[in-house]
Design a protein around this motif. Structure first.
Motif, short mmCIF file in Angstrom:
data_model
loop_
_atom_site.label_atom_id
_atom_site.label_comp_id
_atom_site.label_asym_id
_atom_site.label_seq_id
_atom_site.Cartn_x
_atom_site.Cartn_y
_atom_site.Cartn_z
N ILE A 122 9.64 5.13 16.26
CA ILE A 122 9.71 5.13 14.80
C ILE A 122 10.16 3.77 14.30
N PRO A 123 9.32 3.05 13.55
CA PRO A 123 9.70 1.72 13.04
C PRO A 123 10.49 1.83 11.75
N ASP A 124 11.04 0.69 11.28
CA ASP A 124 11.73 0.70 9.99
C ASP A 124 10.78 0.35 8.86
N PHE A 125 9.50 0.07 9.21
CA PHE A 125 8.50 -0.25 8.21
C PHE A 125 7.16 0.20 8.76
N PRO A 126 6.30 0.80 7.93
CA PRO A 126 5.06 1.38 8.44
C PRO A 126 4.09 0.37 9.04
N PHE A 127 3.76 0.57 10.26
CA PHE A 127 2.65 -0.10 10.91
C PHE A 127 2.25 0.79 12.07
N GLU A 128 1.05 0.66 12.53
CA GLU A 128 0.58 1.57 13.57
C GLU A 128 1.29 1.29 14.89
N ASP A 160 0.34 4.83 19.48
CA ASP A 160 -0.37 6.10 19.37
C ASP A 160 -1.24 6.17 18.11
N GLY A 161 -1.25 5.09 17.32
CA GLY A 161 -2.07 5.05 16.12
C GLY A 161 -1.42 5.67 14.90
N CYS A 162 -0.14 6.03 14.98
CA CYS A 162 0.56 6.62 13.83
C CYS A 162 1.08 5.50 12.93
N SER A 163 0.85 5.62 11.62
CA SER A 163 1.24 4.55 10.70
C SER A 163 2.58 4.80 10.01
N PHE A 164 3.08 6.05 10.02
CA PHE A 164 4.39 6.40 9.45
C PHE A 164 4.47 6.20 7.94
N ARG A 165 3.35 6.14 7.23
CA ARG A 165 3.40 5.90 5.79
C ARG A 165 3.99 7.08 5.03
N PHE A 166 3.50 8.29 5.29
CA PHE A 166 3.98 9.45 4.56
C PHE A 166 5.45 9.73 4.86
N SER A 167 5.82 9.62 6.12
CA SER A 167 7.21 9.89 6.49
C SER A 167 8.14 8.84 5.87
N THR A 168 7.68 7.59 5.81
CA THR A 168 8.52 6.53 5.25
C THR A 168 8.77 6.74 3.76
N VAL A 169 7.72 7.03 2.99
CA VAL A 169 7.92 7.20 1.55
C VAL A 169 8.70 8.48 1.26
N THR A 170 8.61 9.46 2.14
CA THR A 170 9.38 10.70 1.95
C THR A 170 10.88 10.41 1.99
N VAL A 171 11.32 9.65 3.00
CA VAL A 171 12.75 9.35 3.09
C VAL A 171 13.17 8.34 2.02
N LEU A 172 12.26 7.43 1.64
CA LEU A 172 12.59 6.47 0.57
C LEU A 172 12.78 7.20 -0.76
N ASN A 188 0.83 -1.20 0.00
CA ASN A 188 0.00 0.00 0.00
C ASN A 188 0.87 1.26 0.00
N LEU A 189 2.18 1.08 0.02
CA LEU A 189 3.09 2.21 -0.03
C LEU A 189 3.58 2.54 -1.43
#
Length: 317
Positions: free
Chosen positions: A214-220, A223-235, A15-16
């Motif tokens: 902060i995980p190395d792969f997006p999952f909630e 606190d319910g944060c999924s880190f999807r946008f931040s992950t693809v930004t750095v990728l 989904n990323l």
């Protein structure tokens, strides 16, 4: 004369992946982007509708044959979670995809965007036969940038004047390298002894706790944060660094060998110079005794996971 377009191949359903491609498009990198997955045609059609606005890049559905002259392959693997990466079916899936990638004649850079990325990177190296410098994981790139921004907030200055690193693996297994953190050229820890008390030991402890979320792969997270946008930004940023051959120092997952006092080669996140050839140079930080001990413990965990798969004993081929 227009520059030659680079070639990016995105492997694996996630989904990323569309969010990643969208972020790459915003960077206006001249590129041919190929998606390899069952639903690629639907995604390509979606991007085609807006092709007027991203003329620098084109998106196509493709097969593993497109890897043959790719500059970068981005390896997604949605089927895995942090708890399931070591399962036999996941290892088999990785092996199948890597073998197809290499059968095309691929000789480029692999960017790993999965859960337990350091373990996956070791598997990709084993199955592909690629040199270690051509395999890079996101590692603690996101955590390091966040670390620098939060320090900048404490001192009310620009993050560009903060030099600090988060090393290790992911989530709880990260190390803020306070012993090598600087504000300009001044050690941040030296501020603890000043009368002004601009920061306290409690500030540093709180920041360390924030980093471990902060995980190395997006999952909630909790606190319910999924880190999807931040992950693809750095990728996408890492993609640009490679394609533009920026030779930038980034804290990413690379194979560490004969450095940091580690006994065996292992993928772990440390500062490295990244460019068109992948890892150009490993920068070895002079860690404190406690930081060195923590890094060895984290490296041991990764090695033990690989030994469970019998990777280091020749059990996987």
């Amino acid at each position: 004369m227009p520059s030659k377009k680079k070639k990016i191949v995105v492997i694996g359903r996630s989904n990323l992946q569309n969010l990643y491609i969208h972020t790459v498009l915003l960077k206006k990198i001249p590129a041919e982007i190929y998606l390899i997955d069952d639903q690629a045609k639907t995604s390509v059609q979606d991007f085609d509708y807006a092709s007027y606005y991203h003329a620098d890049a084109t998106i196509h559905a493709g097969t593993f044959n497109e890897c043959r002259n790719a500059d970068i392959v981005v390896f997604f693997q949605e089927e895995m979670s942090n708890q399931l990466v070591s399962k036999e079916d996941n290892v088999t899936l990785i092996k199948e995809k890597v073998k197809k990638m290499m059968a095309s004649g691929f000789r480029g850079i692999v960017l790993v965007a999965t859960a337990e990325s350091n373990v996956v990177a070791a598997l990709i190296k084993r199955f592909s036969g690629l040199p270690a410098n051509q395999i890079i994981t996101l590692g603690t790139m996101l955590a390091t940038s966040y670390f620098q921004v939060e320090i900048a907030k404490l001192f009310k200055i620009s993050p560009k004047n903060v030099h600090g690193y988060i090393i290790g693996d992911n989530a709880e297994d990260v190390i803020p390298v306070w012993s090598r953190a600087f504000l300009g050229g001044k050690p941040i820890l030296s501020y603890l002894a000043e009368e002004q008390k601009r920061i306290s030991a409690e500030d540093l402890q709180n920041l360390t706790k924030m980093i471990t979320k902060i995980p190395d792969f997006p999952f909630e997270n909790k606190d319910g944060c999924s880190f999807r946008f931040s992950t693809v930004t750095v990728l996408a940023e890492l993609t640009e660094v490679v394609l533009r051959d920026e030779a930038r120092v980034i804290t990413v997952g690379v194979e560490v060998k004969d450095a940091y006092g580690l006994e065996n080669p292992v993928f772990i996140s440390v500062p490295a110079v990244i460019g068109a050839e992948g890892v150009r140079e490993l920068l070895e930080l002079h860690l404190s005794d406690d930081e060195q001990k923590e890094l060895k413990q984290i490296a041991t965990k990764t090695t033990e996971k690989l030994e469970e798969l019998q990777l280091n004993k020749g059990g996987i081929s």
